[in-house]
Design an enzyme around this catalytic site. Structure first.
Site, mmCIF file in Angstrom:
data_model
loop_
_atom_site.group_PDB
_atom_site.id
_atom_site.type_symbol
_atom_site.label_atom_id
_atom_site.label_comp_id
_atom_site.label_asym_id
_atom_site.label_seq_id
_atom_site.Cartn_x
_atom_site.Cartn_y
_atom_site.Cartn_z
ATOM 1 N N MET A 1 5.282 9.746 -6.561
ATOM 2 C CA MET A 1 5.008 10.347 -5.843
ATOM 3 C C MET A 1 4.092 10.374 -5.001
ATOM 4 O O MET A 1 2.697 9.665 -5.416
ATOM 5 C CB MET A 1 5.217 11.509 -5.693
ATOM 6 N N CYS A 2 3.796 10.287 -3.406
ATOM 7 C CA CYS A 2 2.686 9.916 -2.626
ATOM 8 C C CYS A 2 1.715 11.699 -3.089
ATOM 9 O O CYS A 2 1.772 12.125 -3.136
ATOM 10 C CB CYS A 2 3.295 9.194 -1.411
ATOM 11 N N ARG A 3 0.371 11.014 -2.374
ATOM 12 C CA ARG A 3 -0.634 12.232 -2.312
ATOM 13 C C ARG A 3 -1.105 12.476 -0.534
ATOM 14 O O ARG A 3 -1.098 10.845 -0.352
ATOM 15 C CB ARG A 3 -1.420 12.253 -3.002
ATOM 16 N N VAL A 88 -2.142 8.726 0.514
ATOM 17 C CA VAL A 88 -1.948 7.596 -0.560
ATOM 18 C C VAL A 88 0.112 7.281 -1.107
ATOM 19 O O VAL A 88 0.181 8.398 -0.840
ATOM 20 C CB VAL A 88 -2.990 7.465 -1.363
ATOM 21 N N ASN A 115 5.998 13.540 1.469
ATOM 22 C CA ASN A 115 5.348 13.022 0.233
ATOM 23 C C ASN A 115 6.234 13.310 -0.357
ATOM 24 O O ASN A 115 7.384 14.820 -0.736
ATOM 25 C CB ASN A 115 4.520 13.989 -0.266
#
Length: 254
Positions: A1-3, A88, A115
């Site tokens: 997963m993204c942050r 990110v 996210n």
């Protein structure tokens, strides 16, 4: 997963949370602590958006890992803004790794980030996507779940819907179409900041001069407060509210 993370309050530089904090977004790009959806790094690109003098935010996005950009720390350090959003990316398998797939997404004075992922993509989203104007569907920046989510959300925002109501609606209809989806959103227009916690972590901290909302705490300050699952956080000049995500799933609401 993204942050991802976002800030609203007195002007400050995004460089502190992106690069200088003990668990900055840079650290989260290669050593995240809570990747519940799988993956170990967020190396598929990054983005930073902030508000300057105009109504539309400024934005920088790249498809390379954040740690490869030697110029961004100085650039971010030169910025002071009352509102910013950065992310990110850990791209979902089979989705393109291109600049246009990276948050923040912009339009109508907003910054948006997602996210998570949509279960059953793309079949689960066919009915919702079909409700978009054909020109918007044909001009999506990239063929990813996050880009489609932004297109759906923009339709509501451009119709004048309140940001919290719009993200609540989006969470409800996507969860109904793709049960088990991970739907942590950040949305700001520079005056209001809304975040959702839906099967993934989200926390906020009042810094004294503003409020920071992030996937993971950027430091060990005891002021970080987790947002309960299936709840939203709304930040305005009046303070912070934690609200349950109770979407209206009636046919009229869709």
């Amino acid at each position: 997963m993204c942050r991802h993370l976002a800030y609203l309050g007195e002007p400050r530089s995004p460089a502190e949370m992106l690069f200088h904090a003990p668990h900055s977004l840079l650290v989260q790009s290669y050593a995240p602590r809570d990747m519940r959806g799988g993956g170990s790094v967020n190396a598929d690109g990054y983005g930073l958006g902030w508000y300057a003098d105009g109504a539309e935010p400024l934005r920088l996005r790249r498809s390379a890992p954040l740690w490869t950009d030697g110029d961004l720390p100085a650039l971010a350090g030169s910025v002071r803004s009352h509102a910013f959003l950065a992310a990110v990316r850990n791209g979902t398998t089979a989705m393109p790794v291109v600049e246009a797939a990276n948050a923040p997404f912009t339009g109508g004075g907003y910054l948006f980030s997602h996210n998570g992922l949509i279960r059953g993509w793309p079949e689960s989203m066919a009915e919702l996507a079909a409700k978009l104007p054909i020109t918007r569907l044909l001009t999506l920046e990239a063929t990813t779940d996050s880009v489609l989510l932004w297109a759906l959300l923009r339709e509501r925002l451009e119709a004048g819907e309140d940001p919290l109501a719009a993200v609540t609606w989006l969470t409800g209809v996507v969860e109904e179409a793709g049960p088990g989806s991970r739907l942590n959103f950040l949305l700001t227009d520079g005056r209001t900041l809304v975040g959702t916690a839906w099967t993934h972590s989200l926390s906020y901290r009042d810094t004294g001069g503003g409020v920071l909302v992030a996937s993971e705490p950027c430091d060990d300050d005891p002021g970080w407060t987790p947002v309960p699952d299936r709840h939203a956080v709304r930040v305005t000049g009046a303070g912070v509210e934690i609200l349950p995500l109770e979407a209206d799933r009636s046919p009229e609401a869709r």
